[in-house]
Design an enzyme around this catalytic site. Structure first.
Site, PDB file in Angstrom:
ATOM      1  N   MET A   1       0.848  -1.199   0.000  1.00 39.17           N
ATOM      2  CA  MET A   1       0.000   0.000   0.000  1.00 39.17           C
ATOM      3  C   MET A   1       0.884   1.250   0.000  1.00 39.17           C
ATOM      4  SD  MET A   1      -3.282  -0.727  -0.103  1.00 39.17           S
ATOM      5  CE  MET A   1      -2.647  -1.618  -1.546  1.00 39.17           C
ATOM      6  N   HIS A   2       1.545   1.462  -1.145  1.00 38.14           N
ATOM      7  CA  HIS A   2       2.499   2.566  -1.251  1.00 38.14           C
ATOM      8  C   HIS A   2       1.827   3.916  -0.990  1.00 38.14           C
ATOM      9  CE1 HIS A   2       5.441  -0.212  -2.888  1.00 38.14           C
ATOM     10  NE2 HIS A   2       4.626  -0.527  -3.882  1.00 38.14           N
ATOM     11  N   ASP A   3       0.914   4.291  -1.864  1.00 40.87           N
ATOM     12  CA  ASP A   3       0.331   5.634  -1.796  1.00 40.87           C
ATOM     13  C   ASP A   3      -0.544   5.867  -0.563  1.00 40.87           C
ATOM     14  OD1 ASP A   3       1.661   6.222  -4.119  1.00 40.87           O
ATOM     15  OD2 ASP A   3      -0.041   5.815  -5.422  1.00 40.87           O
TER      16      ASP A   3
END
Length: 307
Positions: free
Chosen positions: A235-237
């Protein structure tokens, strides 16, 4: 407690879409600016409006930079598809973009209680700083997803958002404003697996938003399985959003950060100075090192599925 006020600068993008949904839940999103990155800025702008349509919100969407400062765009089609959302069929946008003047919006609409959350390449932000070197003094801060101290994903040394436009990232980091950097070392701690998604008790009704979320996870997990052999997606962003809305879940440490522009193997690398020494130039760039991944995933599941 009042929700934080955010402007989201984005290139939607599978995980950008999730971040936009979460941001609208936990914050007051005063505007969205789009930038070329995962896909063309035209596709990304349409995707941003489509996400707003799913959320039944009329958040203004302003189209921004269509190409990096000093190079041709190289989109992340291998991961996000040509359209940015892996070919997921969504209705046409219900409206046109609010304007094609994202830079002007970022210059004019900020306030000392507004955070800018940049989850794409930093082209728009660099153009803002080039036009107004005092911009950082007029906002609460910048929370970005990009870089990392230990390696990359698009190359062995560079993360995609920085690699796409390293000259822009160099402008932003040199400005040394109040910045939270959620790099790969942090975002890879928050992994959502196919097995976890299958086990969720979906309290949400079967509606277009839930259908999109399911398809979005399915497409990106399928793509990553082919590329990396794993059925997990980081869940980068969303981390860049939660760093503002739930700061208690993160540990950030001030560091000096430089961007490599010329290296044959290291172009786009964020060089994080972690040396211990007696004197150090005070840096306002805070690099993320730790996150309560379980708490973040619980929040994600609660918002997306009502679990």
């Amino acid at each position: 407690m009042n929700k934080p006020r955010l402007i989201i600068d984005t290139d939607p993008g599978h995980d950008d879409a999730i971040a936009l949904i979460l941001a609208h839940h936990f914050a007051d999103v005063v505007g969205i600016t789009t930038v070329s990155g995962n896909t063309s800025v035209e596709n990304g702008t349409k995707n941003a409006i489509r996400i707003c349509d799913l959320l039944d919100t009329s958040t203004p969407v302003h189209r921004g930079a269509s190409a990096p400062i000093a190079s041709e765009p190289s989109f992340a089609s291998e991961v996000h598809g040509v359209d940015g959302l892996g070919g997921i069929q969504l209705p046409d946008p219900s409206r046109s973009e609010t304007s094609d003047r994202a830079i002007e919006f970022l210059l004019d609409s900020v306030d000392t209680d507004v955070w800018v959350v940049a989850i794409g390449p930093l082209t728009n932000i660099a153009q803002v700083l080039t036009r107004d070197k005092t911009w950082f003094d007029r906002i609460a801060g910048l929370s970005l997803m990009g870089g990392g101290p230990y390696g990359g994903n698009v190359t062995a040394s560079a993360e995609f958002n920085i690699y796409f436009d390293p000259e822009a990232a160099d402008v932003v980091f040199r400005a040394n404003g109040n910045t939270l950097m959620s790099g790969l070392n942090l975002t890879h701690q928050v992994q959502i697996s196919e097995a976890e998604l299958e086990s969720i008790n979906r309290a949400s009704p079967d509606d277009p938003r839930t259908d999109f979320i399911d398809q979005n996870f399915a497409r990106i997990i399928e793509t990553l399985r082919d590329l990396t052999g794993t059925s997990e997606v980081a869940m980068h962003d969303p981390c860049a959003v939660f760093a503002v809305t739930h700061p208690e879940l993160f540990e950030f440490v001030p560091r000096e950060v430089s961007v490599e522009l010329d290296g044959t193997l290291t172009r786009g690398m964020t060089v994080v100075d972690e040396r211990w020494r007696v004197t150090r130039k005070q840096s306002q760039i805070k690099v993320g090192y730790e996150v309560d991944a379980d708490a973040v995933k619980t929040l994600i599941y609660q918002v997306l599925y009502g679990d």
